[in-house]
Structures are given as C-alpha cells and as structure tokens.
Scaffold this active site. Structure first.
Site, PDB file in Angstrom:
ATOM      1  N   ASP A 173      18.401   7.404 -29.168  1.00 22.55           N
ATOM      2  CA  ASP A 173      19.242   8.155 -30.107  1.00 22.55           C
ATOM      3  C   ASP A 173      18.676   9.528 -30.413  1.00 22.55           C
ATOM      4  OD1 ASP A 173      17.353   7.868 -32.430  1.00 22.55           O
ATOM      5  OD2 ASP A 173      17.920   5.767 -32.266  1.00 22.55           O
ATOM      6  N   ASP A 243       9.977   2.554 -29.993  1.00 18.17           N
ATOM      7  CA  ASP A 243      11.251   2.600 -30.718  1.00 18.17           C
ATOM      8  C   ASP A 243      12.240   1.730 -29.961  1.00 18.17           C
ATOM      9  OD1 ASP A 243      13.225   3.207 -32.490  1.00 18.17           O
ATOM     10  OD2 ASP A 243      13.530   5.263 -31.810  1.00 18.17           O
ATOM     11  N   PRO A 250      15.612  -8.916 -25.450  1.00 14.51           N
ATOM     12  CA  PRO A 250      15.017  -8.759 -24.113  1.00 14.51           C
ATOM     13  C   PRO A 250      13.822  -7.814 -24.059  1.00 14.51           C
ATOM     14  CG  PRO A 250      17.389  -8.813 -23.933  1.00 14.51           C
ATOM     15  CD  PRO A 250      17.076  -8.810 -25.415  1.00 14.51           C
TER      16      PRO A 250
END
Length: 371
Positions: A173, A243, A250
C-alpha cells in the site's frame, strides 16, 4: 356440510359463507368431515388455493394447519428500529478476530477481485474512507493508516542513530515506505511485494496512504518473493520491516525461526527487525509463541503496542536486534532526531508517545515476559 366443487368456479356446497376458486384451471376440491382435498397443480407447478370461510371449529383448525407458513422471516429490533441490514450481513463487512469475536463496518462500493495470491477488496466506509482488505482481513484505510504505519516505522528508525538502508517485505500500500522516507538519513528503501495487484490498487485508490511515495527516487520496488530476495542478497540493511499479513495466513512461514534467523543475517551491525505480532487480546497464544521465537534469535526484543481503529483491537509490535535497544532514547533525544532528520507531518508519533508505546499493560507484559 359435505360437498363437491367442480370446474371453473361452479359450486355446489351448501352451508359455507364464501368460496374463492382459482378460475384459471380445472380442479376438484372435496370437502368432507376429514378436511379438504386440493385438486391438481397448474401447468407451471403452482398449487391452486381454495379458501373457505366456515363457522366449524374443526374446519378452521384444519385451514390454519393447511395455510401455515413453512418458513418464518423475523425482523430484529435494534434500539427501537427495524433492522433491514443486520450486522454481519451486507452492507456490513466483518473480520473475524477470533472464533468468538468479529469486527466490521458498513461498506459501500465494494470491489472484489481474485489476484494470483489472494482476494483483494476495496471499499468505502463512512469512518475511514477507502479501505483495503486482503483475504477478509482489513489492511489499511485512508483515514486511520497513521496509527499503524507511524508506529511500525518511527520507533526503530529513531532509535537507530543513522539508518541509511531499509528493506520492507510486503507493504504494497506504500504507507510504511512513505513514513520511513520522511527520515532524510535514509538513502534507499527497497520494497519487496509479492502481489503486484496490491501496489496497483493502492496507487489508484489510496493516495491518502502512500502520498505519491512511488515517485521518490529513493524507493526501489521489487515484485516477487521477499524471502527469495533475503536468501540471495549480499546487501545489509539498517532496518528490515515485515509489513505482512498475519502469522496465521499464508505468510506464516516468514515468522518461523529459520526465516527469522536468515533475516538477522541481512541486518547491518546495529540494525533492527520490526514486525507486528497480532492482538494480545484476541491472539494471545500467537503473540506469546512469536515473541518466544524472536527471543530465540535476537538478544534484544522490545515489544510495544498501539490501538489500531481499523483492526478493532490493541495491536502488538516488536523491535528486534542484536544490540539496538528501541527503549533507550529519551523524549529529548527523540525530539532532537525528529528535528534533525526533518521528520514532520506526524499524526500519532511524537517524543512522549515513543516511550509510551513501550509501556506495556500488565496483561501484555506478562504474556511476553521471558520464560
């Protein structure tokens, strides 16, 4: 009161007050002491209904049973209002925090797509603006991203006397990279993101999170497996920040001791690993287990925490190092380093907050206390 009804609305039934007949199809309805027998269904499968008003108690009882609904739909009352969209149903979008707890928001304009690696959702919320969700877990939002990103970036960066090279695993992001690059000592930040679709969605819809960090020449984006990069690189980093999605996803293998040991090897002397642990409230066993793994690899493990509104919980984090103690800087030293490095535009982190982040509530301190 016996009678026989034939055909299209023709009646020969004395003693009944009213008879309603479906006149669109032939039918035979026999009424006797045992009840009512309906005739054949219509060609489209519908059953013909004949309603008879009668003053006989047995007949009324039979009609109640005959016409009783097979399924009941009930409304819920919420503070005096009828809920037409109950919590947990659209337009509510929920995240399960534990087997017994969930947290969520009303959402609009929900856009969902399946990437090669995960389910990616973008949505609008009244409280937090545009929100990103991965595999049913809230990741970041336009209006509260600073709670998480500032606290993941600045405590370790400020504790380090002069961070120059940083590596982020995940972080597609862009919010964490944007915070780290506020430090003018940083010459380069490498962002290794597995899922390019996350970066593309952020670039298009989360400008308030990344603030166009993608145009900063100090940022290098590498699409691919972050652990593969760590396994092959000869570079050394002052800061390595995970992060990632949670350890029970997973990405869990990146939190395992062998991966942590390899991460330690790519740290420069005095470097630090930063990661989030999950919620001490909703994931206490996970937090405890992960901290024990970290202590098996790093001599210095400093846990801290912050309430993240989008996550609906107090969230644990940690700074791990061979030598760097993230709790060492005083408020005066934090203030001096922030000013010297030109770090501004902060909405959460400040000199007083630095120490407060590491002041753990008793239950959290006991959870992560050395065995």
């Amino acid at each position: 009161r016996d009678g026989l009804l034939h055909g299209r609305g023709t009646a020969d039934m004395k003693g009944f007050d009213a008879i309603i007949v479906n006149a669109l199809a032939d039918l035979v309805v026999r009424v006797d002491a045992t009840g009512i027998t309906l005739g054949p269904r219509l060609s489209d499968g519908r059953q013909v209904l004949v309603l008879v008003a009668d003053d006989n108690a047995d007949m009324r009882s039979y009609l109640h049973r005959l016409l009783a609904p097979r399924h009941a739909v009930r409304q819920q009352l919420w503070r005096g209002d009828i809920a037409t969209d109950g919590v947990g149903q659209y337009p509510w979008v929920m995240e399960q925090l534990s087997p017994d707890a969930a947290f969520g928001f009303r959402a609009d304009n929900v856009q969902r797509r399946q990437t090669p690696y995960q389910t990616l959702e973008m949505m609008d919320t009244a409280h937090f603006g545009r929100v990103m969700r991965l595999d049913n877990c809230f990741m970041t939002s336009e209006r509260d991203e600073f709670f998480y990103h500032e606290c993941m970036a600045h405590p370790a960066a400020i504790a380090h006397p002069a961070p120059r090279q940083a590596l982020i695993l995940g972080g597609g992001d862009g919010g964490l990279a944007e915070e780290l690059l506020k430090h003018n000592t940083l010459e380069r930040v490498v962002l290794a993101e597995l899922d390019e679709a996350v970066i593309r969605a952020s670039q298009a819809e989360l400008q308030a999170v990344h603030r166009n960090v993608w145009s900063d020449p100090r940022l290098q984006v590498r699409i691919g497996d972050g652990m593969a990069l760590i396994a092959t690189t000869t570079e050394r980093f002052d800061l390595l920040v995970l992060d990632l999605t949670d350890p029970d996803t997973p990405a869990g293998s990146l939190y395992a001791p062998p991966a942590l040991q390899r991460m330690r090897q790519v740290l420069a002397p005095g470097g630090a690993l930063v990661l989030h642990l999950g919620s001490p409230v909703f994931h206490p066993q996970q937090v405890q287990r992960l901290v024990r793994s970290l202590r098996g690899v790093f001599p210095q493990v400093r846990c801290y925490g912050v309430y993240v509104p989008l996550y609906g919980a107090y969230w644990g984090m940690a700074v791990c190092s061979d030598t760097l103690d993230a709790t060492a800087p005083t408020a005066a030293q934090v203030r001096e380093r922030l000013q010297a490095r030109g770090v501004g535009d902060l909405q959460y982190y400040n000199p007083a907050v630095h120490g407060a982040l590491f002041a753990l509530p008793n239950y959290y301190a006991q959870l992560v206390a050395p065995a």
